[in-house]
Scaffold this motif. Structure first.
Motif, PDB file in Angstrom:
ATOM      1  N   VAL A  25       0.852  -1.189   0.000  1.00  0.00           N
ATOM      2  CA  VAL A  25       0.000   0.000   0.000  1.00  0.00           C
ATOM      3  C   VAL A  25       0.887   1.238   0.000  1.00  0.00           C
ATOM      4  CG1 VAL A  25      -1.725   1.333   1.281  1.00  0.00           C
ATOM      5  CG2 VAL A  25      -1.897  -1.174   1.175  1.00  0.00           C
ATOM      6  N   ILE A  26       0.549   2.192  -0.853  1.00  0.00           N
ATOM      7  CA  ILE A  26       1.234   3.492  -0.911  1.00  0.00           C
ATOM      8  C   ILE A  26       0.231   4.557  -0.505  1.00  0.00           C
ATOM      9  CG2 ILE A  26       2.467   5.145  -2.360  1.00  0.00           C
ATOM     10  CD1 ILE A  26       3.055   2.768  -4.287  1.00  0.00           C
ATOM     11  N   LEU A  40       6.890   5.520  -7.142  1.00  0.00           N
ATOM     12  CA  LEU A  40       7.110   4.306  -6.361  1.00  0.00           C
ATOM     13  C   LEU A  40       6.297   3.149  -6.944  1.00  0.00           C
ATOM     14  CD1 LEU A  40       8.314   2.730  -4.064  1.00  0.00           C
ATOM     15  CD2 LEU A  40       6.594   3.719  -2.529  1.00  0.00           C
ATOM     16  N   ALA A  41       5.055   3.414  -7.309  1.00  0.00           N
ATOM     17  CA  ALA A  41       4.256   2.372  -7.963  1.00  0.00           C
ATOM     18  C   ALA A  41       4.937   1.908  -9.248  1.00  0.00           C
ATOM     19  CB  ALA A  41       2.855   2.907  -8.261  1.00  0.00           C
ATOM     20  N   GLU A  42       5.450   2.860 -10.014  1.00  0.00           N
ATOM     21  CA  GLU A  42       6.163   2.535 -11.249  1.00  0.00           C
ATOM     22  C   GLU A  42       7.389   1.667 -10.958  1.00  0.00           C
ATOM     23  OE1 GLU A  42       9.179   5.071 -13.932  1.00  0.00           O
ATOM     24  OE2 GLU A  42       7.143   5.894 -13.883  1.00  0.00           O
ATOM     25  N   GLN A  43       8.160   2.050  -9.946  1.00  0.00           N
ATOM     26  CA  GLN A  43       9.381   1.313  -9.637  1.00  0.00           C
ATOM     27  C   GLN A  43       9.101  -0.086  -9.105  1.00  0.00           C
ATOM     28  OE1 GLN A  43      12.769   1.601  -9.950  1.00  0.00           O
ATOM     29  NE2 GLN A  43      12.176   3.160 -11.433  1.00  0.00           N
ATOM     30  N   LEU A  44       8.047  -0.226  -8.321  1.00  0.00           N
ATOM     31  CA  LEU A  44       7.713  -1.563  -7.815  1.00  0.00           C
ATOM     32  C   LEU A  44       7.410  -2.518  -8.969  1.00  0.00           C
ATOM     33  CD1 LEU A  44       5.577  -0.603  -4.700  1.00  0.00           C
ATOM     34  CD2 LEU A  44       7.715  -1.922  -4.677  1.00  0.00           C
ATOM     35  N   ARG A  45       6.665  -2.058  -9.946  1.00  0.00           N
ATOM     36  CA  ARG A  45       6.394  -2.910 -11.103  1.00  0.00           C
ATOM     37  C   ARG A  45       7.662  -3.104 -11.938  1.00  0.00           C
ATOM     38  NH1 ARG A  45       2.529  -5.483  -8.825  1.00  0.00           N
ATOM     39  NH2 ARG A  45       0.408  -4.667  -9.073  1.00  0.00           N
ATOM     40  N   ALA A  46       8.473  -2.086 -12.076  1.00  0.00           N
ATOM     41  CA  ALA A  46       9.709  -2.206 -12.849  1.00  0.00           C
ATOM     42  C   ALA A  46      10.676  -3.185 -12.193  1.00  0.00           C
ATOM     43  CB  ALA A  46      10.375  -0.841 -13.011  1.00  0.00           C
ATOM     44  N   GLN A  47      10.630  -3.244 -10.862  1.00  0.00           N
ATOM     45  CA  GLN A  47      11.495  -4.172 -10.132  1.00  0.00           C
ATOM     46  C   GLN A  47      10.805  -5.521  -9.889  1.00  0.00           C
ATOM     47  OE1 GLN A  47      13.665  -2.390  -6.804  1.00  0.00           O
ATOM     48  NE2 GLN A  47      13.528  -0.359  -7.757  1.00  0.00           N
ATOM     49  N   GLU A  48       9.770  -5.766 -10.698  1.00  0.00           N
ATOM     50  CA  GLU A  48       9.121  -7.072 -10.815  1.00  0.00           C
ATOM     51  C   GLU A  48       8.328  -7.495  -9.584  1.00  0.00           C
ATOM     52  OE1 GLU A  48      12.199  -9.752 -12.091  1.00  0.00           O
ATOM     53  OE2 GLU A  48      12.207  -8.930 -14.125  1.00  0.00           O
ATOM     54  N   ALA A  80       4.003   8.593   1.596  1.00  0.00           N
ATOM     55  CA  ALA A  80       4.460   9.645   0.687  1.00  0.00           C
ATOM     56  C   ALA A  80       3.442  10.779   0.735  1.00  0.00           C
ATOM     57  CB  ALA A  80       4.615   9.090  -0.727  1.00  0.00           C
ATOM     58  N   THR A  81       3.166  11.246   1.949  1.00  0.00           N
ATOM     59  CA  THR A  81       2.049  12.157   2.186  1.00  0.00           C
ATOM     60  C   THR A  81       2.383  13.625   1.953  1.00  0.00           C
ATOM     61  OG1 THR A  81       2.626  11.982   4.539  1.00  0.00           O
ATOM     62  CG2 THR A  81       0.785  10.651   3.757  1.00  0.00           C
ATOM     63  N   GLY A  82       3.624  13.943   1.622  1.00  0.00           N
ATOM     64  CA  GLY A  82       3.964  15.295   1.215  1.00  0.00           C
ATOM     65  C   GLY A  82       3.878  16.315   2.333  1.00  0.00           C
ATOM     66  N   SER A  83       3.608  17.549   1.943  1.00  0.00           N
ATOM     67  CA  SER A  83       3.572  18.646   2.905  1.00  0.00           C
ATOM     68  C   SER A  83       2.423  19.583   2.572  1.00  0.00           C
ATOM     69  CB  SER A  83       4.908  19.408   2.898  1.00  0.00           C
ATOM     70  OG  SER A  83       5.222  19.863   1.592  1.00  0.00           O
ATOM     71  N   LEU A 119      11.279  12.334  -7.154  1.00  0.00           N
ATOM     72  CA  LEU A 119      11.537  11.634  -8.406  1.00  0.00           C
ATOM     73  C   LEU A 119      12.450  10.431  -8.211  1.00  0.00           C
ATOM     74  CD1 LEU A 119      11.274  11.668 -11.560  1.00  0.00           C
ATOM     75  CD2 LEU A 119      13.410  12.996 -11.552  1.00  0.00           C
ATOM     76  N   ASN A 120      13.484  10.582  -7.382  1.00  0.00           N
ATOM     77  CA  ASN A 120      14.552   9.584  -7.328  1.00  0.00           C
ATOM     78  C   ASN A 120      14.484   8.623  -6.144  1.00  0.00           C
ATOM     79  OD1 ASN A 120      15.993  10.547  -9.691  1.00  0.00           O
ATOM     80  ND2 ASN A 120      16.537  12.346  -8.467  1.00  0.00           N
ATOM     81  N   GLN A 121      13.928   9.037  -5.030  1.00  0.00           N
ATOM     82  CA  GLN A 121      13.882   8.143  -3.877  1.00  0.00           C
ATOM     83  C   GLN A 121      13.068   6.863  -4.131  1.00  0.00           C
ATOM     84  OE1 GLN A 121      12.567  10.446  -0.478  1.00  0.00           O
ATOM     85  NE2 GLN A 121      14.669  11.007   0.063  1.00  0.00           N
ATOM     86  N   PRO A 122      12.011   6.890  -4.950  1.00  0.00           N
ATOM     87  CA  PRO A 122      11.231   5.668  -5.144  1.00  0.00           C
ATOM     88  C   PRO A 122      12.022   4.464  -5.642  1.00  0.00           C
ATOM     89  CG  PRO A 122       9.933   7.543  -5.822  1.00  0.00           C
ATOM     90  CD  PRO A 122      11.315   8.070  -5.539  1.00  0.00           C
ATOM     91  N   THR A 123      13.089   4.667  -6.398  1.00  0.00           N
ATOM     92  CA  THR A 123      13.896   3.533  -6.860  1.00  0.00           C
ATOM     93  C   THR A 123      14.461   2.765  -5.671  1.00  0.00           C
ATOM     94  OG1 THR A 123      14.482   4.707  -8.890  1.00  0.00           O
ATOM     95  CG2 THR A 123      15.877   2.851  -8.267  1.00  0.00           C
ATOM     96  N   VAL A 124      14.988   3.504  -4.694  1.00  0.00           N
ATOM     97  CA  VAL A 124      15.557   2.872  -3.505  1.00  0.00           C
ATOM     98  C   VAL A 124      14.452   2.333  -2.601  1.00  0.00           C
ATOM     99  CG1 VAL A 124      16.872   3.331  -1.385  1.00  0.00           C
ATOM    100  CG2 VAL A 124      17.665   4.235  -3.590  1.00  0.00           C
ATOM    101  N   ALA A 125      13.389   3.098  -2.435  1.00  0.00           N
ATOM    102  CA  ALA A 125      12.291   2.654  -1.568  1.00  0.00           C
ATOM    103  C   ALA A 125      11.667   1.361  -2.078  1.00  0.00           C
ATOM    104  CB  ALA A 125      11.236   3.747  -1.454  1.00  0.00           C
ATOM    105  N   ALA A 126      11.526   1.224  -3.391  1.00  0.00           N
ATOM    106  CA  ALA A 126      10.962   0.001  -3.953  1.00  0.00           C
ATOM    107  C   ALA A 126      11.846  -1.198  -3.630  1.00  0.00           C
ATOM    108  CB  ALA A 126      10.795   0.149  -5.466  1.00  0.00           C
ATOM    109  N   ALA A 127      13.147  -1.025  -3.798  1.00  0.00           N
ATOM    110  CA  ALA A 127      14.072  -2.115  -3.472  1.00  0.00           C
ATOM    111  C   ALA A 127      13.984  -2.483  -1.993  1.00  0.00           C
ATOM    112  CB  ALA A 127      15.491  -1.722  -3.847  1.00  0.00           C
ATOM    113  N   THR A 128      13.900  -1.485  -1.137  1.00  0.00           N
ATOM    114  CA  THR A 128      13.797  -1.733   0.298  1.00  0.00           C
ATOM    115  C   THR A 128      12.519  -2.502   0.617  1.00  0.00           C
ATOM    116  OG1 THR A 128      15.094   0.242   0.805  1.00  0.00           O
ATOM    117  CG2 THR A 128      13.685  -0.615   2.563  1.00  0.00           C
ATOM    118  N   MET A 129      11.417  -2.102   0.016  1.00  0.00           N
ATOM    119  CA  MET A 129      10.151  -2.796   0.254  1.00  0.00           C
ATOM    120  C   MET A 129      10.215  -4.247  -0.203  1.00  0.00           C
ATOM    121  SD  MET A 129       7.474   0.225  -0.855  1.00  0.00           S
ATOM    122  CE  MET A 129       5.956  -0.571  -0.297  1.00  0.00           C
TER     123      MET A 129
END
Length: 406
Positions: A8-9, A19-27, A109-112, A301-311
Protein backbone atom coordinates in the motif's frame (compact mmCIF):
# COMPACT_ATOMS: atom_id res chain seq x y z
CA UNK A 1 7.69 -11.20 -2.14
CA UNK A 2 5.02 -13.64 -3.28
CA UNK A 3 2.22 -12.85 -5.70
CA UNK A 4 -0.30 -12.84 -2.86
CA UNK A 5 1.54 -10.08 -0.97
CA UNK A 6 -0.09 -6.67 -0.50
CA UNK A 7 1.69 -3.32 -0.80
CA UNK A 8 0.00 0.00 0.00
CA UNK A 9 1.23 3.49 -0.91
CA UNK A 10 -0.29 6.44 0.94
CA UNK A 11 0.05 9.67 -1.03
CA UNK A 12 -1.04 10.97 -4.41
CA UNK A 13 1.91 12.95 -5.74
CA UNK A 14 5.02 12.35 -7.82
CA UNK A 15 6.77 10.22 -5.17
CA UNK A 16 3.79 7.88 -4.80
CA UNK A 17 3.31 7.46 -8.55
CA UNK A 18 7.01 6.84 -9.19
CA UNK A 19 7.11 4.31 -6.36
CA UNK A 20 4.26 2.37 -7.96
CA UNK A 21 6.16 2.53 -11.25
CA UNK A 22 9.38 1.31 -9.64
CA UNK A 23 7.71 -1.56 -7.82
CA UNK A 24 6.39 -2.91 -11.10
CA UNK A 25 9.71 -2.21 -12.85
CA UNK A 26 11.49 -4.17 -10.13
CA UNK A 27 9.12 -7.07 -10.82
CA UNK A 28 6.85 -6.85 -7.82
CA UNK A 29 3.85 -8.98 -8.87
CA UNK A 30 1.57 -8.70 -5.84
CA UNK A 31 -1.39 -6.44 -5.06
CA UNK A 32 -0.58 -2.74 -5.16
CA UNK A 33 -2.88 0.03 -3.88
CA UNK A 34 -2.17 3.77 -4.15
CA UNK A 35 -4.33 6.03 -1.97
CA UNK A 36 -4.38 9.76 -2.79
CA UNK A 37 -6.38 12.57 -1.22
CA UNK A 38 -6.79 14.58 -4.43
CA UNK A 39 -9.31 13.83 -7.18
CA UNK A 40 -6.66 14.11 -9.89
CA UNK A 41 -4.19 11.56 -11.15
CA UNK A 42 -0.82 12.05 -9.41
CA UNK A 43 1.04 15.05 -10.83
CA UNK A 44 4.27 16.99 -10.38
CA UNK A 45 4.18 20.19 -8.34
CA UNK A 46 7.02 22.46 -9.62
CA UNK A 47 4.93 23.68 -12.60
CA UNK A 48 2.26 24.98 -10.22
CA UNK A 49 4.46 28.00 -9.44
CA UNK A 50 6.37 28.03 -12.74
CA UNK A 51 5.18 27.03 -16.21
CA UNK A 52 1.52 26.48 -15.31
CA UNK A 53 1.26 29.99 -13.86
CA UNK A 54 2.98 31.32 -16.96
CA UNK A 55 0.40 29.61 -19.16
CA UNK A 56 2.99 27.31 -20.73
CA UNK A 57 1.79 23.98 -19.35
CA UNK A 58 -1.57 22.41 -18.58
CA UNK A 59 -2.18 19.72 -15.97
CA UNK A 60 -1.96 16.95 -18.57
CA UNK A 61 1.62 18.04 -19.31
CA UNK A 62 2.83 17.31 -15.79
CA UNK A 63 0.58 14.40 -14.85
CA UNK A 64 2.92 11.51 -14.04
CA UNK A 65 1.00 8.67 -15.73
CA UNK A 66 -2.26 8.56 -17.69
CA UNK A 67 -5.13 6.65 -16.13
CA UNK A 68 -4.60 3.75 -18.50
CA UNK A 69 -1.13 3.16 -17.02
CA UNK A 70 -2.60 2.30 -13.61
CA UNK A 71 -4.98 -0.20 -15.15
CA UNK A 72 -2.30 -1.82 -17.29
CA UNK A 73 0.05 -2.11 -14.32
CA UNK A 74 -2.60 -3.42 -11.94
CA UNK A 75 -2.42 -0.47 -9.56
CA UNK A 76 -5.58 -0.02 -7.51
CA UNK A 77 -5.67 3.79 -7.61
CA UNK A 78 -8.01 5.24 -5.00
CA UNK A 79 -8.48 8.96 -5.49
CA UNK A 80 -10.35 11.34 -3.19
CA UNK A 81 -9.42 9.00 -0.36
CA UNK A 82 -7.44 9.54 2.82
CA UNK A 83 -5.96 7.18 5.37
CA UNK A 84 -7.05 8.09 8.89
CA UNK A 85 -4.79 5.73 10.87
CA UNK A 86 -2.15 3.03 10.66
CA UNK A 87 -2.44 -0.07 12.84
CA UNK A 88 1.07 -1.48 12.87
CA UNK A 89 0.09 -4.48 14.98
CA UNK A 90 -2.50 -5.78 12.54
CA UNK A 91 -0.68 -4.27 9.53
CA UNK A 92 -3.70 -2.39 8.28
CA UNK A 93 -4.54 1.16 7.30
CA UNK A 94 -7.88 2.65 8.29
CA UNK A 95 -10.04 4.49 5.73
CA UNK A 96 -12.58 7.27 6.46
CA UNK A 97 -15.57 4.90 6.46
CA UNK A 98 -13.92 2.78 9.15
CA UNK A 99 -12.94 -0.03 6.79
CA UNK A 100 -9.39 -1.34 6.81
CA UNK A 101 -6.92 -2.32 4.14
CA UNK A 102 -4.19 -4.86 4.99
CA UNK A 103 -0.58 -4.48 3.94
CA UNK A 104 2.62 -6.48 3.99
CA UNK A 105 4.62 -3.37 3.13
CA UNK A 106 3.49 0.23 3.51
CA UNK A 107 4.95 3.38 1.96
CA UNK A 108 4.20 6.86 3.28
CA UNK A 109 4.46 9.64 0.69
CA UNK A 110 2.05 12.16 2.19
CA UNK A 111 3.96 15.30 1.22
CA UNK A 112 3.57 18.65 2.91
CA UNK A 113 1.13 21.51 3.25
CA UNK A 114 1.58 25.29 3.42
CA UNK A 115 2.34 26.80 6.79
CA UNK A 116 -0.21 29.25 8.17
CA UNK A 117 0.53 32.57 9.83
CA UNK A 118 -1.04 33.12 13.27
CA UNK A 119 -2.51 36.48 12.29
CA UNK A 120 -6.08 37.72 11.70
CA UNK A 121 -7.50 37.55 8.19
CA UNK A 122 -5.83 34.45 6.79
CA UNK A 123 -9.20 32.78 6.15
CA UNK A 124 -10.66 35.72 4.23
CA UNK A 125 -11.68 35.53 0.60
CA UNK A 126 -8.88 36.71 -1.65
CA UNK A 127 -6.17 35.02 0.46
CA UNK A 128 -4.32 32.35 -1.48
CA UNK A 129 -1.89 29.50 -0.83
CA UNK A 130 -0.17 27.26 -3.34
CA UNK A 131 0.09 23.50 -3.09
CA UNK A 132 -2.54 22.02 -5.42
CA UNK A 133 -3.54 22.40 -9.06
CA UNK A 134 -6.81 24.04 -7.95
CA UNK A 135 -4.85 26.69 -6.05
CA UNK A 136 -2.57 27.28 -9.04
CA UNK A 137 -5.62 27.58 -11.32
CA UNK A 138 -7.15 30.07 -8.90
CA UNK A 139 -4.01 32.22 -9.06
CA UNK A 140 -3.95 31.98 -12.84
CA UNK A 141 -7.56 33.22 -12.93
CA UNK A 142 -6.65 35.97 -10.47
CA UNK A 143 -3.90 37.19 -12.77
CA UNK A 144 -6.51 38.00 -15.37
CA UNK A 145 -8.62 40.25 -13.13
CA UNK A 146 -6.50 41.64 -10.27
CA UNK A 147 -4.15 44.60 -10.28
CA UNK A 148 -2.37 44.47 -6.90
CA UNK A 149 -0.97 41.35 -5.24
CA UNK A 150 0.76 41.23 -1.87
CA UNK A 151 2.99 38.20 -1.33
CA UNK A 152 3.88 37.36 2.27
CA UNK A 153 7.15 35.46 2.22
CA UNK A 154 10.13 35.64 -0.14
CA UNK A 155 11.01 31.96 -0.36
CA UNK A 156 11.04 29.92 -3.54
CA UNK A 157 7.26 29.70 -3.98
CA UNK A 158 6.68 33.34 -3.11
CA UNK A 159 9.31 34.57 -5.57
CA UNK A 160 8.25 32.25 -8.39
CA UNK A 161 4.63 33.37 -8.07
CA UNK A 162 5.82 36.97 -7.92
CA UNK A 163 7.71 36.53 -11.21
CA UNK A 164 4.63 34.98 -12.85
CA UNK A 165 2.39 37.77 -11.52
CA UNK A 166 4.72 40.46 -12.83
CA UNK A 167 4.77 38.66 -16.18
CA UNK A 168 0.96 38.97 -16.15
CA UNK A 169 1.23 42.71 -15.43
CA UNK A 170 0.20 42.80 -11.76
CA UNK A 171 1.68 45.24 -9.28
CA UNK A 172 3.36 43.07 -6.64
CA UNK A 173 4.54 43.89 -3.14
CA UNK A 174 6.60 41.20 -1.39
CA UNK A 175 6.89 41.25 2.39
CA UNK A 176 9.82 39.35 3.90
CA UNK A 177 10.77 39.19 7.58
CA UNK A 178 14.49 38.59 6.94
CA UNK A 179 17.03 41.09 5.58
CA UNK A 180 16.99 39.57 2.08
CA UNK A 181 14.93 36.97 0.22
CA UNK A 182 15.99 33.33 0.63
CA UNK A 183 18.30 34.23 3.49
CA UNK A 184 17.91 30.89 5.26
CA UNK A 185 18.65 28.94 2.07
CA UNK A 186 21.35 31.08 0.46
CA UNK A 187 22.65 33.61 2.97
CA UNK A 188 22.69 37.39 2.71
CA UNK A 189 25.13 37.79 -0.19
CA UNK A 190 23.26 35.55 -2.61
CA UNK A 191 19.84 36.43 -1.28
CA UNK A 192 20.68 40.00 -2.32
CA UNK A 193 21.00 38.80 -5.94
CA UNK A 194 17.36 37.75 -5.90
CA UNK A 195 16.36 40.99 -4.19
CA UNK A 196 17.95 42.98 -7.00
CA UNK A 197 16.43 40.70 -9.63
CA UNK A 198 12.89 41.34 -8.44
CA UNK A 199 13.38 45.05 -7.87
CA UNK A 200 14.77 45.31 -11.40
CA UNK A 201 11.47 43.82 -12.56
CA UNK A 202 9.36 46.36 -10.71
CA UNK A 203 8.58 44.47 -7.51
CA UNK A 204 8.09 46.48 -4.32
CA UNK A 205 10.21 44.24 -2.09
CA UNK A 206 10.10 45.13 1.60
CA UNK A 207 12.53 43.21 3.78
CA UNK A 208 12.51 43.26 7.56
CA UNK A 209 8.72 43.55 7.34
CA UNK A 210 6.54 42.27 10.17
CA UNK A 211 2.95 41.45 9.27
CA UNK A 212 0.26 42.17 11.88
CA UNK A 213 -2.89 41.22 9.97
CA UNK A 214 -4.58 40.84 6.64
CA UNK A 215 -7.04 43.71 6.37
CA UNK A 216 -10.52 42.71 5.25
CA UNK A 217 -13.73 44.39 4.15
CA UNK A 218 -16.95 42.35 4.16
CA UNK A 219 -14.91 39.17 4.53
CA UNK A 220 -12.55 39.86 1.62
CA UNK A 221 -8.86 40.77 1.81
CA UNK A 222 -8.18 44.38 0.88
CA UNK A 223 -4.63 44.77 2.13
CA UNK A 224 -1.97 43.89 4.69
CA UNK A 225 -1.16 45.86 7.83
CA UNK A 226 2.37 45.76 9.19
CA UNK A 227 3.33 46.05 12.85
CA UNK A 228 4.32 49.69 12.27
CA UNK A 229 0.71 50.29 11.12
CA UNK A 230 1.64 50.69 7.47
CA UNK A 231 -1.20 49.34 5.32
CA UNK A 232 -0.48 48.01 1.84
CA UNK A 233 -3.56 47.88 -0.36
CA UNK A 234 -4.20 44.67 -2.28
CA UNK A 235 -6.76 42.91 -4.43
CA UNK A 236 -5.34 39.58 -3.23
CA UNK A 237 -2.78 38.18 -0.80
CA UNK A 238 -0.58 35.11 -1.20
CA UNK A 239 0.68 33.33 1.91
CA UNK A 240 4.05 31.76 1.08
CA UNK A 241 5.81 31.24 4.40
CA UNK A 242 7.03 27.68 3.98
CA UNK A 243 5.63 24.17 4.26
CA UNK A 244 4.90 21.69 7.03
CA UNK A 245 5.37 17.93 6.47
CA UNK A 246 2.27 15.76 6.80
CA UNK A 247 3.58 13.41 9.49
CA UNK A 248 0.45 13.02 11.63
CA UNK A 249 -0.18 9.43 10.52
CA UNK A 250 3.35 8.48 11.55
CA UNK A 251 3.11 10.31 14.88
CA UNK A 252 -0.18 8.61 15.73
CA UNK A 253 1.35 5.25 14.81
CA UNK A 254 4.31 5.88 17.16
CA UNK A 255 6.87 5.99 14.37
CA UNK A 256 9.88 8.12 15.39
CA UNK A 257 9.77 11.64 13.98
CA UNK A 258 11.85 14.78 14.20
CA UNK A 259 11.56 17.45 11.54
CA UNK A 260 10.01 14.65 9.48
CA UNK A 261 9.63 10.87 9.66
CA UNK A 262 12.99 9.40 10.63
CA UNK A 263 14.31 6.95 8.03
CA UNK A 264 17.64 5.23 7.53
CA UNK A 265 19.89 5.17 4.46
CA UNK A 266 17.49 2.77 2.74
CA UNK A 267 14.46 5.01 3.50
CA UNK A 268 13.06 2.48 6.01
CA UNK A 269 11.43 3.72 9.20
CA UNK A 270 11.94 2.06 12.58
CA UNK A 271 9.24 -0.38 11.46
CA UNK A 272 10.82 -2.65 8.79
CA UNK A 273 7.45 -2.94 7.03
CA UNK A 274 7.17 0.83 6.45
CA UNK A 275 9.17 3.25 4.31
CA UNK A 276 8.78 7.02 3.96
CA UNK A 277 9.75 9.13 0.93
CA UNK A 278 9.56 12.65 -0.41
CA UNK A 279 8.90 15.78 1.65
CA UNK A 280 8.22 13.84 4.85
CA UNK A 281 11.40 11.72 4.90
CA UNK A 282 14.11 12.86 7.30
CA UNK A 283 16.86 10.61 6.06
CA UNK A 284 20.21 9.61 7.48
CA UNK A 285 22.23 10.60 4.43
CA UNK A 286 25.30 8.40 3.85
CA UNK A 287 27.39 11.05 2.08
CA UNK A 288 26.50 14.00 4.28
CA UNK A 289 26.74 12.09 7.56
CA UNK A 290 23.63 13.71 9.02
CA UNK A 291 19.88 13.61 8.86
CA UNK A 292 18.31 15.86 6.25
CA UNK A 293 14.78 16.50 5.03
CA UNK A 294 14.44 18.04 1.59
CA UNK A 295 11.19 19.42 0.16
CA UNK A 296 12.16 19.26 -3.49
CA UNK A 297 11.13 17.55 -6.70
CA UNK A 298 14.35 15.56 -7.15
CA UNK A 299 13.78 13.54 -3.97
CA UNK A 300 10.23 12.68 -4.99
CA UNK A 301 11.54 11.63 -8.41
CA UNK A 302 14.55 9.58 -7.33
CA UNK A 303 13.88 8.14 -3.88
CA UNK A 304 11.23 5.67 -5.14
CA UNK A 305 13.90 3.53 -6.86
CA UNK A 306 15.56 2.87 -3.50
CA UNK A 307 12.29 2.65 -1.57
CA UNK A 308 10.96 0.00 -3.95
CA UNK A 309 14.07 -2.11 -3.47
CA UNK A 310 13.80 -1.73 0.30
CA UNK A 311 10.15 -2.80 0.25
CA UNK A 312 11.16 -5.86 -1.75
CA UNK A 313 13.81 -6.81 0.79
CA UNK A 314 16.80 -5.91 -1.40
CA UNK A 315 19.80 -3.90 -0.18
CA UNK A 316 19.64 -0.28 -1.35
CA UNK A 317 21.00 3.10 -0.26
CA UNK A 318 19.76 6.55 -1.24
CA UNK A 319 22.92 8.63 -1.62
CA UNK A 320 21.94 11.25 -4.20
CA UNK A 321 22.86 14.79 -3.24
CA UNK A 322 19.96 17.20 -2.80
CA UNK A 323 19.11 19.11 -5.97
CA UNK A 324 16.59 21.80 -6.79
CA UNK A 325 16.01 24.48 -9.38
CA UNK A 326 14.11 27.71 -9.95
CA UNK A 327 13.16 29.90 -12.89
CA UNK A 328 12.35 33.56 -12.29
CA UNK A 329 12.12 36.05 -15.18
CA UNK A 330 15.35 35.56 -17.18
CA UNK A 331 17.15 33.84 -14.29
CA UNK A 332 17.53 30.10 -14.19
CA UNK A 333 19.24 28.41 -11.27
CA UNK A 334 20.23 24.90 -10.16
CA UNK A 335 21.48 24.04 -6.66
CA UNK A 336 23.34 20.85 -5.78
CA UNK A 337 24.46 19.76 -2.31
CA UNK A 338 23.51 20.70 1.21
CA UNK A 339 24.54 23.30 3.77
CA UNK A 340 23.00 22.62 7.16
CA UNK A 341 21.14 25.51 8.80
CA UNK A 342 23.62 27.51 10.83
CA UNK A 343 26.61 25.64 9.39
CA UNK A 344 29.72 27.79 9.10
CA UNK A 345 30.63 28.05 5.44
CA UNK A 346 32.50 30.46 3.20
CA UNK A 347 31.27 31.36 -0.29
CA UNK A 348 33.36 31.44 -3.45
CA UNK A 349 31.91 33.16 -6.54
CA UNK A 350 32.94 32.06 -10.02
CA UNK A 351 31.60 34.52 -12.57
CA UNK A 352 29.73 37.82 -12.42
CA UNK A 353 27.15 38.46 -9.68
CA UNK A 354 26.12 41.75 -11.28
CA UNK A 355 25.27 40.08 -14.60
CA UNK A 356 23.60 37.22 -12.74
CA UNK A 357 25.77 34.65 -14.52
CA UNK A 358 27.89 32.77 -12.02
CA UNK A 359 28.49 29.67 -9.94
CA UNK A 360 28.53 29.99 -6.14
CA UNK A 361 30.30 27.39 -4.00
CA UNK A 362 29.88 26.86 -0.28
CA UNK A 363 33.06 25.61 1.43
CA UNK A 364 33.57 24.31 4.95
CA UNK A 365 36.51 25.30 7.16
CA UNK A 366 38.68 22.70 5.42
CA UNK A 367 37.78 24.08 1.95
CA UNK A 368 35.73 21.02 1.10
CA UNK A 369 32.81 21.89 -1.17
CA UNK A 370 29.42 21.48 0.49
CA UNK A 371 27.17 22.84 -2.27
CA UNK A 372 27.20 24.63 -5.58
CA UNK A 373 24.64 26.88 -7.24
CA UNK A 374 24.82 27.69 -10.94
CA UNK A 375 22.90 30.77 -12.08
CA UNK A 376 22.47 31.19 -15.85
CA UNK A 377 25.46 28.88 -16.31
CA UNK A 378 24.54 25.50 -17.73
CA UNK A 379 25.78 21.94 -18.08
CA UNK A 380 27.85 22.05 -14.90
CA UNK A 381 25.61 20.24 -12.41
CA UNK A 382 27.37 16.89 -12.79
CA UNK A 383 30.79 18.51 -12.34
CA UNK A 384 29.60 20.28 -9.20
CA UNK A 385 28.24 17.00 -7.87
CA UNK A 386 31.59 15.28 -8.50
CA UNK A 387 33.48 18.05 -6.67
CA UNK A 388 31.23 17.59 -3.64
CA UNK A 389 31.32 13.79 -3.65
CA UNK A 390 35.11 13.55 -3.82
CA UNK A 391 35.35 15.36 -0.47
CA UNK A 392 38.74 16.76 -1.40
CA UNK A 393 39.72 20.30 -0.36
CA UNK A 394 39.50 22.86 -3.16
CA UNK A 395 41.75 25.82 -3.86
CA UNK A 396 39.37 28.80 -3.51
CA UNK A 397 41.36 30.93 -5.95
CA UNK A 398 41.32 28.27 -8.67
CA UNK A 399 37.67 27.56 -7.93
CA UNK A 400 36.85 31.23 -8.51
CA UNK A 401 38.78 31.40 -11.78
CA UNK A 402 36.46 30.85 -14.81
CA UNK A 403 39.50 29.93 -16.91
CA UNK A 404 40.30 26.95 -14.66
CA UNK A 405 38.41 23.81 -15.59
CA UNK A 406 36.07 22.60 -12.90
Amino acid sequence: MTEDSRFVIVGGGLAAAKLAEQLRAQEYAGALTLIGAESHLPYERPPLSKDHLLGKQALVDFTVHPEQWYRENRVDLRRDTTVTAIDRTSKTVVLPDGSTLPYDRLALATGSRPRRLPIPGTDAAGVYELRTIEQSDALLTLFGVAHRLVVIGAGWIGLEVTAAARNAGLEVTVLEAEEVPLQAALGKQLGAVFAELHRDHGVDLRCGARVAEIVTTDGRATGVRLTDDTVIAADAVLLAVGARPNVELAVDADLPTGDGILVDESLATSDPAIVAIGDIAEQQHPLLGRRIRVEHWANALNQPTVAAATMLGRPAVYDRLPYFFTDQYDLGMEYTGHVAPGQDASIVIRGDLGRRAFIAFWLDSGNRILAGMNVNVWDVTERIRELIVTGRPADPQRLADPDTEL
